[in-house]
Design an enzyme around this catalytic site. Structure first.
Site: not given
Length: 248
Positions: A140, A153
């Site tokens: 990501s 995350y």
């Protein structure tokens, strides 16, 4: 002979689009996620039924992951690609309000799952003939620059960078390559909220640009089809107007 890919989290979003694209490119695709009904929906969008296999289960469950690879090899003879795509997020709350349970869930799905799947992929890659294979880890842009209130995350995606580098290094002698695919704002059900505004570092909520998830799937197919003497250690694909460099 057609090559074979295992795609985790292929019940929706990036995983589904990538499975469809690989199938249309002539690959055998093994679809796995927790929801069997959603995997069936994905399979109906793929090419000929003899070219896909559905195995529903939890990638954090070691016994299931071993079964996943055993049944894949039994059905198609070998594994050529693992796309470690499955992932979850946690609620955006202040750091001191993050529960241990929420943190551990994110780490389990986003890091433990990819580790176990990658380990079984490496075992298969080393023992098959011809030897070798490719792993793509869904990172990501948060692996580089965090969003506000995204600690679990962001930590998990930074760890994926370490996993990807270790796999590339340790797999080098065995024709095993690893790519970290860092995605920013691909349009899926998970990014629909971005149209209404996303929390920025300065406290504002601002809408963010997204881009067609089909371009991520095309990137996966491109990387997957490269010969194993070509490595793509890092690939970033994102909406051109999304905040990243100097995020916020």
């Amino acid at each position: 002979m057609a090559k074979t890919a295992i795609i985790t989290g292929s019940s929706s979003g990036i995983g589904r689009e990538s499975a469809i694209a690989l199938s249309k490119a002539g690959w055998n695709v093994v679809l796995t996620a927790r929801r069997a009904d959603a995997l069936k929906e994905t399979s109906l969008l793929c090419e000929a039924p003899e070219n896909y296999l559905i195995l529903a289960g939890d990638v954090t469950n070691e016994a299931f992951v071993k079964k996943l690879f055993t049944e894949t090899v039994s059905r198609f003879g070998r594994v050529d690609l693992l796309f470690n795509n499955a992932g979850v997020n946690s609620p955006a709350v202040p750091f001191e309000e993050i529960s241990l349970e929420a943190f551990q869930k994110v780490i389990s799905v986003n890091l433990v799952g990819p580790f176990v799947c990658a380990r079984e992929a490496v075992r298969a890659f080393k023992t098959q003939t011809p030897m070798g294979g490719r792993i793509i880890n869904n990172g990501s842009i948060s692996a580089h620059t965090p969003r506000p209130m995204s600690s679990p995350y962001t930590m998990s995606k930074h760890a994926i960078t370490g996993l990807s580098k270790c796999l590339a290094l340790d797999g080098r002698a065995f024709d095993i390559t690893c790519t970290q695919l860092d995605i920013g704002n691909a349009a899926t059900s998970l990014t629909a909220r971005m149209v209404g505004g996303v929390l920025q570092p300065d406290g504002r909520r601002a809408p963010e640009s997204t881009f067609d998830v089909a371009h991520v799937a095309a990137a996966v197919v491109h990387i997957a089809n490269l010969p194993l003497d070509v490595s793509v250690p890092h690939f970033t694909i994102m909406a051109s107007k999304a905040p990243f460099a100097g995020r916020g």
